[in-house]
Design a protein around this motif. Structure first.
Motif, PDB file in Angstrom:
ATOM      1  N   PRO B  85     -47.527  91.326  59.873  1.00 27.74           N
ATOM      2  CA  PRO B  85     -46.553  91.322  59.327  1.00 27.74           C
ATOM      3  C   PRO B  85     -46.871  92.298  57.734  1.00 27.74           C
ATOM      4  O   PRO B  85     -46.432  92.620  56.722  1.00 27.74           O
ATOM      5  N   LEU B  86     -48.463  91.540  57.160  1.00 33.96           N
ATOM      6  CA  LEU B  86     -49.104  91.790  56.105  1.00 33.96           C
ATOM      7  C   LEU B  86     -49.380  92.771  56.309  1.00 33.96           C
ATOM      8  O   LEU B  86     -50.347  93.414  55.092  1.00 33.96           O
ATOM      9  N   VAL B 151     -55.238  90.192  52.813  1.00 39.73           N
ATOM     10  CA  VAL B 151     -55.426  90.590  53.951  1.00 39.73           C
ATOM     11  C   VAL B 151     -57.161  90.042  55.211  1.00 39.73           C
ATOM     12  O   VAL B 151     -57.443  89.039  55.021  1.00 39.73           O
ATOM     13  N   LEU B 154     -58.732  87.214  52.465  1.00 35.45           N
ATOM     14  CA  LEU B 154     -58.488  85.820  52.927  1.00 35.45           C
ATOM     15  C   LEU B 154     -58.920  85.635  53.687  1.00 35.45           C
ATOM     16  O   LEU B 154     -59.441  83.946  53.930  1.00 35.45           O
ATOM     17  N   PHE B 155     -58.580  86.220  55.299  1.00 35.52           N
ATOM     18  CA  PHE B 155     -59.119  86.036  56.181  1.00 35.52           C
ATOM     19  C   PHE B 155     -60.971  85.317  56.410  1.00 35.52           C
ATOM     20  O   PHE B 155     -61.304  84.393  57.073  1.00 35.52           O
ATOM     21  N   GLU B 158     -61.666  82.395  53.608  1.00 31.72           N
ATOM     22  CA  GLU B 158     -61.211  81.379  54.810  1.00 31.72           C
ATOM     23  C   GLU B 158     -62.783  81.129  56.365  1.00 31.72           C
ATOM     24  O   GLU B 158     -63.167  80.238  56.460  1.00 31.72           O
ATOM     25  N   VAL B 186     -61.907  70.514  51.176  1.00 27.92           N
ATOM     26  CA  VAL B 186     -60.852  70.365  50.630  1.00 27.92           C
ATOM     27  C   VAL B 186     -60.961  71.183  49.459  1.00 27.92           C
ATOM     28  O   VAL B 186     -59.810  71.888  48.840  1.00 27.92           O
ATOM     29  N   HIS B 189     -59.925  74.814  50.065  1.00 28.89           N
ATOM     30  CA  HIS B 189     -59.138  75.025  50.621  1.00 28.89           C
ATOM     31  C   HIS B 189     -58.141  75.475  49.420  1.00 28.89           C
ATOM     32  O   HIS B 189     -57.190  75.790  48.956  1.00 28.89           O
ATOM     33  N   LEU B 190     -58.339  74.305  48.580  1.00 29.40           N
ATOM     34  CA  LEU B 190     -57.708  74.249  46.929  1.00 29.40           C
ATOM     35  C   LEU B 190     -57.953  75.554  46.032  1.00 29.40           C
ATOM     36  O   LEU B 190     -57.013  76.050  46.198  1.00 29.40           O
ATOM     37  N   ALA B 193     -55.780  78.189  48.659  1.00 26.45           N
ATOM     38  CA  ALA B 193     -54.545  78.480  48.235  1.00 26.45           C
ATOM     39  C   ALA B 193     -54.374  79.379  47.132  1.00 26.45           C
ATOM     40  O   ALA B 193     -53.308  79.957  46.279  1.00 26.45           O
ATOM     41  N   VAL B 196     -54.636  82.051  47.718  1.00 26.44           N
ATOM     42  CA  VAL B 196     -53.674  83.090  48.278  1.00 26.44           C
ATOM     43  C   VAL B 196     -51.931  83.839  47.230  1.00 26.44           C
ATOM     44  O   VAL B 196     -51.506  84.396  47.560  1.00 26.44           O
ATOM     45  N   VAL B 197     -51.914  82.562  46.000  1.00 26.18           N
ATOM     46  CA  VAL B 197     -50.828  82.573  45.664  1.00 26.18           C
ATOM     47  C   VAL B 197     -51.027  83.779  43.850  1.00 26.18           C
ATOM     48  O   VAL B 197     -50.198  85.010  43.982  1.00 26.18           O
ATOM     49  N   LEU B 200     -51.173  86.811  46.687  1.00 26.92           N
ATOM     50  CA  LEU B 200     -49.554  87.708  46.973  1.00 26.92           C
ATOM     51  C   LEU B 200     -48.428  87.609  46.390  1.00 26.92           C
ATOM     52  O   LEU B 200     -47.480  88.041  46.446  1.00 26.92           O
ATOM     53  N   TRP B 201     -48.339  86.681  45.060  1.00 26.83           N
ATOM     54  CA  TRP B 201     -47.674  86.729  43.968  1.00 26.83           C
ATOM     55  C   TRP B 201     -47.175  88.205  43.867  1.00 26.83           C
ATOM     56  O   TRP B 201     -46.241  88.874  43.515  1.00 26.83           O
ATOM     57  N   ALA B 204     -45.465  90.554  46.047  1.00 27.03           N
ATOM     58  CA  ALA B 204     -43.909  90.753  46.189  1.00 27.03           C
ATOM     59  C   ALA B 204     -43.222  91.491  45.494  1.00 27.03           C
ATOM     60  O   ALA B 204     -41.899  93.027  45.440  1.00 27.03           O
TER      61      ALA B 204
END
Lengths: 490, 686
Positions: B85-86, B151, B154-155, B158, B186, B189-190, B193, B196-197, B200-201, B204
């Protein structure tokens, strides 16, 4: 068109045969049923693939049976997991001399399992809302008896709570149907007819609002949305692993499917409210599931909580709406089903060989049962949303849709995802890697029937491999249907 | 095979790019082949070197592709078909990506060579899965830096975290490794996260996740939003880079991995995070306020100082090296901070020096930290331990390893004519430049304080490596294992040798290196003209300072020869060391703990050391027959930042558990109340 009937007829025919065979008193019937269980799973997969390719080729059907991109997509995990669960059940069926009425127990499983699958296929094909309600209710009834397969007091309690709570829910959804039919000028229970009424603005908003609230509670109870979820971890953890697979990976998805169908009907009349309610319910469930993952102590309950979280995410995705939100929710549904199927199927051999479902007692599983534990760990990472698995991409899509709505929402969603990942990874790595005490030189002899179940392992690998293939490259027809369904639901 | 879009100058560039693409493709294929091989060969340990061979070949491809683009200057884009979708994956190789691809390739080649000999001796690890994750790790890093949209980035970001996580926990029976891996995952991923913000922010509003579009559209975002994005980038990339206070995972995770993986994690993966920071802050966010640069500079100073101080207290060789990575990330951030300040203050010459210092130090740190980790791996393999207190005298048994480690130690201590000196000199020049420019009182102060902090860091780092090298390789062996150590196989030394040679080359020809780095600096918005200087000298353009390591090296060689010549004429007398009347042995040596003691006392306010001495005696405490000493330091951030958060969250989750009471009537009440609430929310009909 004959192919829809054929797709529906194949699993139903197998299920009917299984019922008839079960009536026979002969011992050979149990043997025949084993084959029928296996056949039923693969026939369901065949039906799903058949339907998928036909719909992708442009076929559409509206009427008593209804086939569009949405139904084909929701049928796909039912087919794949049906085949996997049936394969895993090949050896799962209890050894003949477990107890006196072990034979009857098997007989029950032998016809309930194909019936459960056939009913699930019927749900996706139902174009008539009464038929949809009946088939959805039938999935509850057939699966409740499957949950109680072990026959222990805990499994009876779990099945009882399951039936009671989702039963209360299905009353709500029945009333919802009533209100919905009262809201249109001519009460026809046909979905496409209702949709054309709704799009033309002939839906009474007040009645539609009540109908949607009731539907949300009714189907929400079946999906296990917070706070209607309490039966879910019990039922999904007490059921035998192949059944848990179907409950978590396929059945809940069908309840989401029904909810989406209702959403599409009432949305023109209710506007943003319907979407926002779904979003709130979904986020709340996802958050609850993520928090409960952190404090789980039981492997299968952990997986069930993760299911709650994922269902919340999917519902939230549909609540976010738009092609992005709905598309991401559909992807999330597909990837979650495959990953969760692989998880539950692998959890079967791991818990059998570990002799417990307790996470701390299962420590060192990787040494004890290397292949299923490795599959469990990898699909655990998949569910947690790690690449290379598609769950990462679908969650990214959800976050993108959330950002389009509001940054605060997206941050909330990201926190939920982070929490669930932390919990899953913590528990699963601890469980697989570390041996609690150094392995004793003379291992305790395994109990009868606890040896590795190669069929369950093969089934788990099957589901995992499909997940991986779909993650790296979504097959053309599936991608095409995803686009079409996202457009329809978005 | 892929649709290609060339944007460059002339045919030569196109040929270079085609070559680069082919090599990159070959490299990626090599990685995939290696991963597949090691899955297939997991049972055949005699063939376990082949995944490493594939990885090495792949890294050669990366290195060549990166160099081809850096020398040819240009960008190309590859689009991979995929439904999402992205939007699907796409790759692009611009000079900045090419530079980082070179770093990955160079260290990767050496680590893979080393790995062929090393992996065969690893005990308690599943060789097949180590080989597979190793290849996937290299692949992910290459695809992170070449990713052309969020995308893809980030892929593989990760994927990089996940593959390195599995390498960290590859010693499955070790609870400490699993704990380290968990903390790592952890924190990773912090960071993710936040990223991602971050990506993606704005998407929009600008409706694009392609980096090329972001570079055009992000500068137009509101200032407040850009500030939040900057902070998100700092936390997201900083947590991966090991910036204080987000560094807690680093000294745990890096030592737990096999050594060639530690070399890649410390030497390369941290740099990939810096790549992301540079990409976002310099090419997407546009010119920001002055405090951005000051914040980065300050974090760099804190990271450098705390990193080296904690390293001094460490007695485990690999943990010590891991803390030095925190220190060096601090030094790199100082360069980045100066560059950011210069950009806000519109000082193009300073911007270029800052960026050049940062990029140069990225390359240098990758080389010498890789070398040091490979050396520590050889030592660990020969002695079976990472504890420096149990080593000693290894120079006699492992001369090649000792030589390689010495080169690395000298380079990280910034001794001329090795590469660490060249880049730290540039960082000094950047900080001096900031201090000289009469912009405001605070810029002078910041530059001066930065110079002081960098000087202190350099001094402490030198002290630390005197400790590390001396205690490990010199004097007498302090354990049976150290006595029986033997030199490692040739392929391992060859891997380290490549990096040791690179330390010299990168140190002796800084102006050539700067010329190769120029396109990357330009890609970050630095000015185009090359830094002044001739073939042999590098000039900073700051107050006429210039550096000629070749001349320095010549002077050093002359001095060395002169001392040898003169000392050969002095009379010599050999005798035993005076032991105050006792006999001297390995136990009376100056060890790592004793070496670190002055620093422990001087920085007691930070370390808050705890020590415990138990003496065993029978008649009187003055006649002891045994003495047990235990000393440790306490960690500031773990104690006051992470532990309270952790216990708060667990407490919260435990409270929440009570929702699940087990009582069916309660559950039905939930259902009823939900229905009521839903109906009440819709007050249109009430």
């Amino acid at each position: 068109m004959p192919w829809v009937e054929a797709a529906l007829a194949l699993p139903v025919l197998v299920a009917l045969t299984a019922v008839i065979v079960a009536l026979s008193p002969s011992q050979a019937a149990v043997h025949v049923q084993r084959y029928l269980v296996l056949i039923s799973g693969w026939v369901t997969l065949l039906a799903a693939v058949l339907l998928l390719t036909r719909v992708a080729a442009g076929a559409n059907l509206h009427g008593f049976f209804q086939v569009d991109a949405l139904s084909a997509l929701f049928l796909l995990p039912v087919g794949i997991l049906g085949a996997a669960a049936a394969t895993a059940s090949w050896a799962q069926q209890s050894p003949p001399a477990r107890d006196a009425d072990g034979g009857r127990d098997d007989r029950l499983f032998g016809w309930l399992f194909p019936t459960f699958l056939a009913v699930m296929v019927a749900v996706t094909l139902a174009g008539n809302l009464v038929f949809l309600w009946v088939t959805l209710e039938a999935t509850t009834v057939s699966s409740a008896l499957l949950v109680d397969r072990a026959g222990t007091s805990r499994s009876v309690e779990a099945a009882w709570k399951f039936v009671l709570l989702t039963g209360a829910g299905s009353l709500c959804s029945l009333f919802s149907l009533g209100f919905l039919l009262a809201a249109v000028p001519t009460p026809v229970p046909d979905w496409s007819a209702l949709l054309s009424f709704a799009r033309a603005g002939h839906l009474d908003p007040a009645l539609a609002a009540v109908a949607f609230a009731l539907a949300l509670v009714g189907f929400g109870a079946k999906i296990g949305l917070f706070p209607l979820h309490p039966w879910l971890p019990d039922a999904h953890s007490e059921a035998p692993s192949p059944v848990s697979t179907l409950l978590s990976g396929a059945e809940l998805g069908l309840a989401v499917y029904a909810l989406v169908r209702y959403l599409l009907l009432v949305r023109p009349a209710l506007g943003a409210w319907s979407q926002e309610t779904l979003l709130a319910a979904g986020l709340l469930s996802a958050a609850a599931g993520a928090v409960m993952i952190l404090v789980s102590r039981d492997l299968k309950r952990l997986l069930a909580w993760s299911t709650l979280e994922n269902m919340g995410l999917i519902v939230a995705g549909f609540g976010l709406g738009g092609e992005l939100g709905a598309g991401a929710a559909l992807l999330q549904m597909l990837y979650h089903s495959l990953a969760k199927g692989s998880l539950f199927l692998a959890a079967g051999p791991v818990t059998e060989e570990g002799g417990s479902r307790d996470l701390s007692a299962l420590a060192g599983s990787l040494a004890r049962s290397p292949v299923p534990a490795a599959v469990l760990l990898l699909s655990g990472f998949a569910v947690a949303g790690s690449p290379p698995f598609g769950n990462f991409l679908s969650e990214l899509g959800l976050l993108g849709a959330a950002f389009a709505a509001s940054p605060l929402l997206a941050v909330l969603l990201a926190t939920v995802l982070l929490t669930s990942l932390t919990g899953l990874v913590y528990h699963l790595t601890k469980m697989t890697f570390i041996a609690r005490e150094p392995p004793s030189p003379t291992p305790t002899p395994p109990e009868v029937g606890t040896s590795a179940n190669p069929w369950a392992v093969a089934a788990a690998v099957f589901s995992g491999v499909i997940l991986l293939i779909f993650s790296l490259h979504l097959p053309g027809p599936v991608a095409q249907l995803m686009r079409a369904a996202a457009k329809l639901a978005g | 095979m892929f649709p290609l879009f060339f944007s460059g100058r002339g045919r030569k560039v196109a040929i270079f790019l085609k070559l680069a693409l082919t090599l990159l493709g070959l490299g990626l294929a090599g990685n995939l082949a290696g991963a597949a091989l090691s899955c297939a060969l997991r049972r055949l340990s005699s063939l376990s070197r082949w995944p490493s061979v594939a990885a090495g070949a792949a890294c050669l491809g990366y290195l060549a592709a990166g160099l081809a683009v850096l020398l040819g200057e240009g960008t190309h884009v590859v689009v991979l078909p995929m439904f999402h979708p992205l939007g699907g994956f796409s790759l692009s190789l611009d000079p900045l990506a090419a530079f980082f691809l070179c770093v990955i390739g160079l260290v990767g080649v050496a680590a893979s060579l080393f790995g062929q000999g090393y992996l065969r001796h690893l005990k308690g690890r599943d060789l097949g899965s180590v080989g597979a994750w190793y290849n996937l790790f290299l692949l992910s890093m290459a695809l992170v830096v070449t990713g052309a949209n969020a995308v893809t980035f980030l892929f593989f970001w990760e994927g990089m975290a996940l593959s390195s996580y599995f390498l960290v926990v590859s010693k499955k029976e070790d609870p400490a490794a699993r704990q380290a891996g968990f903390v790592y995952l952890v924190m990773a991923h912090l960071g993710t996260a936040c990223l991602v913000v971050l990506f993606l922010w704005p998407a929009a509003q600008i409706h694009s996740l392609a980096f090329a579009r972001m570079a055009i559209l992000w500068p137009g975002l509101p200032a407040g939003e850009k500030t939040i994005l900057f902070l998100l980038a700092l936390v997201g990339f900083g947590s991966k880079a090991g910036m204080v206070p987000l560094h807690v995972w680093l000294p745990r995770a890096h030592p737990a991995a096999p050594s060639q993986v530690s070399a890649l994690m410390s030497g390369v993966m941290l740099k990939v995070a810096i790549y992301g920071l540079l990409r976002v802050v310099f090419t997407f966010l546009g010119v920001g306020p002055v405090w951005w640069g000051l914040l980065v500079l300050g974090l760099g100073v804190v990271s450098a100082l705390l990193g080296v101080l904690y390293a001094l207290m460490e007695h485990d060789l690999k943990r010590l090296l891991a803390y030095h990575s925190v220190e060096n990330i601090g030094i790199i951030l100082m360069g980045v901070g100066v560059a950011l300040l210069a950009r806000s203050l519109h000082l193009p010459a300073l911007l270029m020096i800052g960026l050049l210092a940062a990029l140069y130090h990225i390359l240098n740190h990758a080389v010498f930290k890789g070398l040091l980790f490979l050396g520590s791996g050889s030592v660990a393999q020969a002695t079976g331990t990472g504890d420096m207190e149990k080593m000693g005298g290894l120079i006699h048994r492992m001369p090649w390893t000792a030589g390689g480690f010495l080169v690395g130690a000298a380079a990280i201590s910034a001794l001329p004519p090795l590469n660490g000196f060249a880049s730290e000199w540039l960082t000094f020049q950047a900080l001096f430049g900031l201090g000289y420019h009469p912009v405001a009182w605070w810029s002078g102060l910041a530059g001066t304080l930065g110079v002081a902090a960098l000087a202190l860091t350099g001094g402490l780092a030198a002290a630390c490596f005197i400790k590390a090298y001396g205690v490990t390789f010199l004097a007498l062996p302090r354990s049976r294992a150290a006595e029986k150590a033997a030199e490692v196989p040739r392929s391992m030394n060859l891997g380290a040798g490549i990096l040791a040679a690179s330390c010299f080359v990168l140190g002796l020809f800084p102006s050539r290196v700067a010329a190769v780095l120029r396109p990357a600096v330009a890609a970050l918005g630095g000015p185009h003209p090359p830094p002044p200087g001739s073939f042999f000298t590098l000039a900073s353009g700051m107050g006429g300072a210039s550096l000629s390591p070749l001349l320095l090296a010549a002077i050093l060689v002359v001095l060395l020869l002169a001392t040898r010549f003169w000392s050969g004429r002095m009379p010599e007398r050999l005798s035993a060391t005076w032991g105050c009347g006792g006999t001297l042995g390995a136990t009376s040596e100056y060890n790592a703990t004793s070496f670190a003691k002055p620093f422990r006392i001087a920085f007691a306010f930070l370390f808050r050391p705890v020590r415990e001495i138990n003496s065993g005696y029978e008649v009187s405490p003055f006649f002891r027959h045994s003495l047990h000493y235990r000393g440790e330091i306490r960690f500031l951030f773990e104690e006051y930042l992470y532990e309270p958060v952790r216990s708060f969250l667990l407490e919260l989750a435990d409270r929440f558990r009570q929702v699940q009471s087990g009582n069916l009537r309660t559950y039905l009440a939930y259902l009823f109340l939900t229905l009521l609430a839903l109906l009440a929310v819709n007050n249109k009909w009430l």
